[in-house]
Design a protein around this motif. Structure first.
Motif, PDB file in Angstrom:
ATOM      1  N   PHE A 305       7.056  -7.404  14.181  1.00 40.55           N
ATOM      2  CA  PHE A 305       6.161  -7.632  13.046  1.00 40.55           C
ATOM      3  C   PHE A 305       5.557  -6.314  12.629  1.00 40.55           C
ATOM      4  O   PHE A 305       5.191  -5.487  13.466  1.00 40.55           O
ATOM      5  CB  PHE A 305       5.054  -8.617  13.439  1.00 40.55           C
ATOM      6  N   ALA A 306       5.445  -6.085  11.319  1.00 36.52           N
ATOM      7  CA  ALA A 306       4.833  -4.856  10.808  1.00 36.52           C
ATOM      8  C   ALA A 306       3.922  -5.206   9.638  1.00 36.52           C
ATOM      9  O   ALA A 306       4.172  -6.168   8.908  1.00 36.52           O
ATOM     10  CB  ALA A 306       5.913  -3.869  10.356  1.00 36.52           C
ATOM     11  N   ARG A 307       2.863  -4.426   9.482  1.00 40.45           N
ATOM     12  CA  ARG A 307       1.899  -4.660   8.399  1.00 40.45           C
ATOM     13  C   ARG A 307       2.020  -3.584   7.321  1.00 40.45           C
ATOM     14  O   ARG A 307       2.050  -2.394   7.623  1.00 40.45           O
ATOM     15  CB  ARG A 307       0.460  -4.667   8.939  1.00 40.45           C
ATOM     16  N   ALA A 308       2.046  -4.040   6.061  1.00 45.51           N
ATOM     17  CA  ALA A 308       2.029  -3.140   4.914  1.00 45.51           C
ATOM     18  C   ALA A 308       0.642  -3.190   4.274  1.00 45.51           C
ATOM     19  O   ALA A 308      -0.175  -4.054   4.590  1.00 45.51           O
ATOM     20  CB  ALA A 308       3.087  -3.567   3.892  1.00 45.51           C
ATOM     21  N   LYS A 309       0.374  -2.268   3.367  1.00 43.91           N
ATOM     22  CA  LYS A 309      -0.849  -2.359   2.575  1.00 43.91           C
ATOM     23  C   LYS A 309      -0.809  -3.629   1.739  1.00 43.91           C
ATOM     24  O   LYS A 309       0.261  -4.199   1.488  1.00 43.91           O
ATOM     25  CB  LYS A 309      -0.983  -1.134   1.668  1.00 43.91           C
ATOM     26  N   VAL A 310      -1.977  -4.084   1.285  1.00 42.09           N
ATOM     27  CA  VAL A 310      -2.044  -5.294   0.477  1.00 42.09           C
ATOM     28  C   VAL A 310      -1.348  -5.064  -0.856  1.00 42.09           C
ATOM     29  O   VAL A 310      -1.591  -4.074  -1.540  1.00 42.09           O
ATOM     30  CB  VAL A 310      -3.508  -5.719   0.248  1.00 42.09           C
ATOM     31  N   GLY A 311      -0.467  -5.988  -1.222  1.00 37.16           N
ATOM     32  CA  GLY A 311       0.311  -5.873  -2.455  1.00 37.16           C
ATOM     33  C   GLY A 311       1.784  -6.084  -2.167  1.00 37.16           C
ATOM     34  O   GLY A 311       2.336  -5.473  -1.235  1.00 37.16           O
ATOM     35  N   ASP A 312       2.433  -6.967  -2.940  1.00 34.18           N
ATOM     36  CA  ASP A 312       3.842  -7.255  -2.674  1.00 34.18           C
ATOM     37  C   ASP A 312       4.721  -6.023  -2.865  1.00 34.18           C
ATOM     38  O   ASP A 312       5.792  -5.911  -2.268  1.00 34.18           O
ATOM     39  CB  ASP A 312       4.339  -8.420  -3.533  1.00 34.18           C
ATOM     40  N   ARG A 313       4.273  -5.080  -3.684  1.00 39.00           N
ATOM     41  CA  ARG A 313       5.012  -3.829  -3.868  1.00 39.00           C
ATOM     42  C   ARG A 313       5.173  -3.104  -2.529  1.00 39.00           C
ATOM     43  O   ARG A 313       6.255  -2.592  -2.208  1.00 39.00           O
ATOM     44  CB  ARG A 313       4.252  -2.952  -4.864  1.00 39.00           C
ATOM     45  N   TYR A 314       4.097  -3.087  -1.729  1.00 34.26           N
ATOM     46  CA  TYR A 314       4.128  -2.375  -0.446  1.00 34.26           C
ATOM     47  C   TYR A 314       4.884  -3.161   0.624  1.00 34.26           C
ATOM     48  O   TYR A 314       5.511  -2.577   1.503  1.00 34.26           O
ATOM     49  CB  TYR A 314       2.704  -2.066  -0.001  1.00 34.26           C
TER      50      TYR A 314
END
Length: 450
Positions: A305-314
């Motif tokens: 599992f990995a976390r991106a910044k908020v926003g579907d683009r990220y």
């Protein structure tokens, strides 16, 4: 250097106020057209072609005409799709081998907002370099090509039908939805004349609401951001399941027959568990706002599992970086890259339904191993120019909370992208501890700003 007009998801604002004015929209069409003409090395006499789609806002008529004029002045042909979901524009741009796609929509916002979002020829968000190039042309005077080179416009009469067939193609051929009663809320938005056909043609008995757009009622008390409307419909109609989309059709929330609401984290987990059982899941991408219980549940599946910044683009960027297929946000943006190049609410709903069919489970049964941790979010207003990261009191409060939570919780301090606010979020296994720590950190921020 920061972008002047483009945000994380195109250009957006209140209609009639800069930048969402007819004049600016015409200029951005011209600027994008100039960039396309310069980039596309087409044979003599051929022009680049772009697709324009929109949602059901009344301002779409005005802005569509302005955008079309700008592209034509730059020597770019325009194909008009009419009201159609954002992911449909991404699909059709790719399928029709066009140079770009444009959506006029403000997603889940009220009718008086609107926005402009671009897609590349491959059906993905426009690269940063291309957005920067368009912005550079926006600062130049608008011109017009010679009359013999002006762009032409035509309407695609079968755009909806093409997209309906595409959506159905993402559902396994050996399955159908016969015997399933679905309550469907289309938010009076872009999917109003598309989503009901997709589920009906796959065999479901569909009860539709939010399918009577009048230009002013998009997202008004309906759709994915107002799931209580869907919940009431499911219970009143005795539906087996409920599906809610937002105004431009890229956000999904679902409801089970007992009226329980399922957000993006839960729905991604349903898809992930089924794909893991089938041996075809490499990893899952969430965001900084994804619940820690969701992350731990994905870990118990044996999946990274990995976390991106908020926003579907990220989320999309991190999926490509990792080479994974599945990710999304708890708000309901779900991306299945083995099905589509962008987030798509209809396609995502079909992946959830396929997972339930394949495993013979209900939503509740599929989420039995998923336990959300209590989460508390407090917004604290910041004065202009205040550097909260450099304040020792805030940092000390955060560190103390993290020590107390250990591995059973987390702290997130995140500035709002649209308001002068610092969002203080704490989550963990114990709700009372979470509430206390969130208030302590928020208090430290308030004290720091005076």
């Amino acid at each position: 250097m920061g972008r002047k007009y483009f945000g994380t998801d195109g250009v957006r604002g209140c209609v009639g106020e800069f930048p969402i004015t007819p004049e600016f929209v015409m200029r951005i069409g011209y600027a994008a057209g100039v960039s396309l003409v310069a980039r596309e090395h087409l044979p003599p006499g051929e022009r680049p072609a772009i697709l324009i789609g929109k949602d059901t806002r009344i301002s779409g008529y005005m802005l569509e005409a302005a955008l079309e004029a700008g592209f034509a002045a730059a020597g770019v042909d325009v194909m008009l799709a009419g009201p159609i979901p954002t992911p449909a524009v991404a699909y059709l741009t790719r399928a029709l081998r066009l140079q770009a796609g444009v959506v006029l929509s403000a997603s889940h916002n009220p009718f008086y907002d609107n926005g402009i979002k671009f897609f590349s020829a491959g059906g993905t968000k426009l690269p940063d370099a291309m957005e920067a190039e368009i912005e550079a042309h926006l600062d130049e005077p608008m011109g017009c090509v010679d009359s013999s080179r002006l762009g032409r416009a035509r309407r695609i009469n079968d755009a909806a039908g093409r997209y309906i067939e595409f959506c159905k193609s993402t559902f396994p051929n050996e399955l159908d939805l016969r015997g399933l009663r679905i309550a469907l809320d289309c938010a009076h938005g872009a999917a109003y004349n598309i989503a009901p056909s997709v589920f009906h043609e796959l065999g479901a008995d569909v009860v539709s609401v939010g399918v009577e757009p009048n230009g002013l009622n998009i997202n008004d008390g309906v759709g994915a951001t107002r799931p209580e409307n869907l919940r009431k419909t499911v219970l009143a109609q005795g539906a087996d399941i409920g599906i809610a989309l937002d105004g431009d059709g890229d956000r999904l929330i679902m409801v089970d027959r007992q009226g329980e609401i399922y957000d993006g984290d839960k729905l991604i987990y349903v898809i992930a568990a089924a794909r893991r059982a089938a041996g075809r899941l490499d990893g899952v991408v969430g965001t900084l706002m994804s619940n820690l219980g969701f992350e731990h549940a994905v870990g118990r599946l044996g999946v990274p599992f990995a976390r991106a910044k908020v926003g579907d683009r990220y989320v999309l960027e991190l999926l490509h970086e990792k080479g994974w297929q599945l990710g999304g946000e708890n708000s309901g943006h779900i991306i299945c890259l083995d099905c589509h190049s962008t987030g798509d609410a209809i396609v995502s709903a079909l992946q959830v339904l396929a997972a339930l069919k394949q495993r013979g489970q209900t939503l509740a049964e599929s989420c039995a191993d998923l336990v959300f941790y209590p989460q508390r979010l407090i917004n604290v207003r910041l004065p202009s120019g205040f550097d909260w990261k450099a304040d020792q009191g805030i940092d000390s409060a955060r560190e103390a909370a993290e020590r107390e939570l250990g591995d059973s919780g987390r702290v997130l301090l995140r500035p709002s992208g649209t308001e002068p606010l610092l969002r203080v979020m704490v989550e963990g296994r114990d709700g009372e501890v979470v509430e206390r720590l969130a208030r302590q950190i928020a208090g430290a921020v308030e004290q720091a700003v005076g």
